[in-house]
Design a protein around this motif. Sequence first.
Motif, PDB file in Angstrom:
ATOM      1  N   MET A  82     -18.377  46.818 -61.806  1.00 58.87           N
ATOM      2  CA  MET A  82     -19.613  46.236 -62.017  1.00 58.87           C
ATOM      3  C   MET A  82     -19.244  44.814 -61.693  1.00 58.87           C
ATOM      4  O   MET A  82     -20.448  43.920 -61.444  1.00 58.87           O
ATOM      5  N   GLY A  83     -18.164  44.436 -61.671  1.00 59.39           N
ATOM      6  CA  GLY A  83     -17.892  42.808 -61.583  1.00 59.39           C
ATOM      7  C   GLY A  83     -17.275  42.287 -60.297  1.00 59.39           C
ATOM      8  O   GLY A  83     -17.338  41.112 -59.955  1.00 59.39           O
ATOM      9  N   GLN A  86     -17.503  49.950 -55.067  1.00 64.36           N
ATOM     10  CA  GLN A  86     -18.411  50.317 -56.022  1.00 64.36           C
ATOM     11  C   GLN A  86     -19.828  49.514 -56.278  1.00 64.36           C
ATOM     12  O   GLN A  86     -20.277  49.439 -55.311  1.00 64.36           O
ATOM     13  N   MET A  87     -20.211  49.126 -57.422  1.00 62.87           N
ATOM     14  CA  MET A  87     -21.278  48.486 -57.557  1.00 62.87           C
ATOM     15  C   MET A  87     -21.394  47.008 -57.154  1.00 62.87           C
ATOM     16  O   MET A  87     -22.226  46.386 -56.632  1.00 62.87           O
ATOM     17  N   ILE A  95     -23.072  52.503 -48.908  1.00 60.80           N
ATOM     18  CA  ILE A  95     -24.548  51.605 -48.729  1.00 60.80           C
ATOM     19  C   ILE A  95     -24.318  50.296 -48.663  1.00 60.80           C
ATOM     20  O   ILE A  95     -24.964  49.687 -47.867  1.00 60.80           O
ATOM     21  N   GLY A  96     -23.154  49.752 -49.168  1.00 59.11           N
ATOM     22  CA  GLY A  96     -22.983  48.250 -49.136  1.00 59.11           C
ATOM     23  C   GLY A  96     -22.442  47.796 -47.919  1.00 59.11           C
ATOM     24  O   GLY A  96     -22.537  46.725 -47.724  1.00 59.11           O
ATOM     25  N   GLY A  97     -21.818  48.578 -47.121  1.00 55.60           N
ATOM     26  CA  GLY A  97     -21.329  48.232 -45.789  1.00 55.60           C
ATOM     27  C   GLY A  97     -19.992  47.446 -45.708  1.00 55.60           C
ATOM     28  O   GLY A  97     -19.601  47.382 -46.717  1.00 55.60           O
ATOM     29  N   GLY A 118     -21.666  47.960 -53.342  1.00 55.10           N
ATOM     30  CA  GLY A 118     -21.144  46.548 -53.142  1.00 55.10           C
ATOM     31  C   GLY A 118     -20.691  46.125 -52.093  1.00 55.10           C
ATOM     32  O   GLY A 118     -21.001  45.081 -51.509  1.00 55.10           O
ATOM     33  N   GLY A 119     -20.210  47.300 -51.264  1.00 58.01           N
ATOM     34  CA  GLY A 119     -19.759  46.572 -49.995  1.00 58.01           C
ATOM     35  C   GLY A 119     -18.185  46.011 -50.018  1.00 58.01           C
ATOM     36  O   GLY A 119     -17.721  45.693 -51.046  1.00 58.01           O
TER      37      GLY A 119
END
Length: 194
Positions: free
Chosen positions: A104-105, A128-129, A151-153, A178-179
Amino acid sequence: MTAEHRSPAPTGGLRASHADRDEVVERLRDAAAEGRLELDELEGRLEKALTAKTFADLEPLTADLPADTSPENDAPLVLKGGVHGVTRAGRWRVPPHITAHGGMGGIKLDFTRTECRLPVIEIEVHGQMAGVTLIVPPEWEADTDGVEPGIGGLKDKTTPDRAPGAPLVRLTGTGGMGGVTIRHPGRVHRLRHG
């Protein structure tokens, strides 16, 4: 530190980061474990390392120690961004294999001040995020064919101008939400870090 590994004089006045201080602390502890430093000498140097403000404060603490050649350099490095994120910058040991979980960070790996003589660095990324960002010197090249964008590419902003003997960064893994970004240092980065 040998003369060839010593930073140019102008960088001595630059402010040291937590990562820079931690690297010196690790080298001092390794030197003590090898019998190069007595316990009281280690304690004195550790105190100076932890309170150092600039590179000029840090450099004398390891100037009489040999360059790091420990086999730990071959041990894989696993980083997890967690909630607060992880940044590796400054002078740090680059192992041949790194796994980075953005969490997440997020994770930021800055290779611009490392002394890496590896022909290939294998980096498994999981955006991840919050994602994973890598900053590599202009003479390094990246192979990002093994990364699933998710999704983040995936943003590969590097140029294929690999210098002879420079490392190839081979990425595998997934961008997640998050990509993943790999790039050379920008103008602001070069002004800050020389």
